[in-house]
Enzyme design. Sequence first.
Site, mmCIF file in Angstrom:
data_model
loop_
_atom_site.group_PDB
_atom_site.id
_atom_site.type_symbol
_atom_site.label_atom_id
_atom_site.label_comp_id
_atom_site.label_asym_id
_atom_site.label_seq_id
_atom_site.Cartn_x
_atom_site.Cartn_y
_atom_site.Cartn_z
ATOM 1 N N CYS A 1 47.686 40.400 27.101
ATOM 2 C CA CYS A 1 46.982 41.235 28.070
ATOM 3 C C CYS A 1 47.417 42.698 27.973
ATOM 4 O O CYS A 1 48.607 42.997 28.088
ATOM 5 C CB CYS A 1 47.262 40.709 29.476
ATOM 6 S SG CYS A 1 46.659 41.770 30.802
ATOM 7 N N TYR B 1 36.096 46.527 27.828
ATOM 8 C CA TYR B 1 35.724 45.304 28.546
ATOM 9 C C TYR B 1 34.284 45.362 29.031
ATOM 10 O O TYR B 1 33.551 44.365 28.975
ATOM 11 C CB TYR B 1 36.673 45.079 29.734
ATOM 12 C CG TYR B 1 37.986 44.468 29.342
ATOM 13 C CD1 TYR B 1 38.187 43.093 29.417
ATOM 14 C CD2 TYR B 1 39.033 45.259 28.888
ATOM 15 C CE1 TYR B 1 39.394 42.526 29.049
ATOM 16 C CE2 TYR B 1 40.242 44.700 28.514
ATOM 17 C CZ TYR B 1 40.420 43.329 28.594
ATOM 18 O OH TYR B 1 41.610 42.769 28.214
#
Length: 338
Positions: free
Chosen positions: A49, A180
């Site tokens: 992440c 994203y």
Amino acid sequence: MSDTEGNSAYGKKSFKRSKSHFADRVTADGRDGWPVAAGRYRLVVSRACPWASRAVISRRLLGLEDALPMAVTDPIQDDRSWRFTLDPGGRDPVLGIRYLAEAYEAREPGHPGGVSVPAVVDVDSGRLVTNDYQQLTLDLATEWRDLHREGAPDLYPDRLRDEIDEVMEGVYEDVNNGVYRAGFATGQEEYAAAYEGVFHRLELLSERLADRRYLVGDTITEADIRLFTTLVRFDAVYHGHFKCNRHKLTEDRVLWAYARDLYQTPGFGDTVDFDHIKRHYYQVHEGINPTRVVPLGPDLSGWLTSHGREELGGRPFGDGSPPGPVRGGEEVPAAGRP
């Protein structure tokens, strides 16, 4: 919701990053009820992440390994999100839990929102303290100062904060979050707007870094950490998986050299696990990659090649010094390194 249903939802609804539901802060004066204290808290991260990787890098640069012990989750989530299947018995050895969700539930049963990393957990109570990824690293740099190692850099210097904040805002909106929005877009226009934003900002950053080694001032700051965590993932996952494919990072001479410079700086590359990164994105985002096949490339050897950025001057750690060797037990396995 089953594992398949949960992961297959990625890419089937418009992406919107929610604010952190648990925004308490761990501070020197303990004003939110959580005072800085060595060993009281556990930092839960995923090396996959980018938001958690900020905290991993900051913790290492500042020498907070003893003060803030770290737990690393499996890069592959199931329907209960981040899990401790890398640890013996599938439980975190300190918190004794199988899923990070258990610490969230201990804090607020039935809480809204998902289970995210980085997360700070109070060890004694097993309760989540904060999942505020935007504020956490700023507090590590400022509120945890009394526990920093000798020679720790000032990652958020007072005199540069306005400029750092301005740079980070653009990086967040168009780059960190932009990839994203492109990758999880559900329509062509939505995707195109995010895509254009990503590459417009990268062009501006490339221009900014053409004649300066770091984003703000002549030392590494929080701004560099936040840009690095996206750049280091760009060719491995964002270029193909998230369709950010105008060009690769390696095709931008300035940004590629800048990223290699940071990667080869102690505290950056030695925290990066390309194996975790690729397996997480390609195997968890089933709505985008239903086969769950993980690509073998790209070739990672370039990360170790000469970058020439030293010619621009700059002092990576300012008046301080680089961190020492990676703590035993926290080394990135060979499969995740160039």
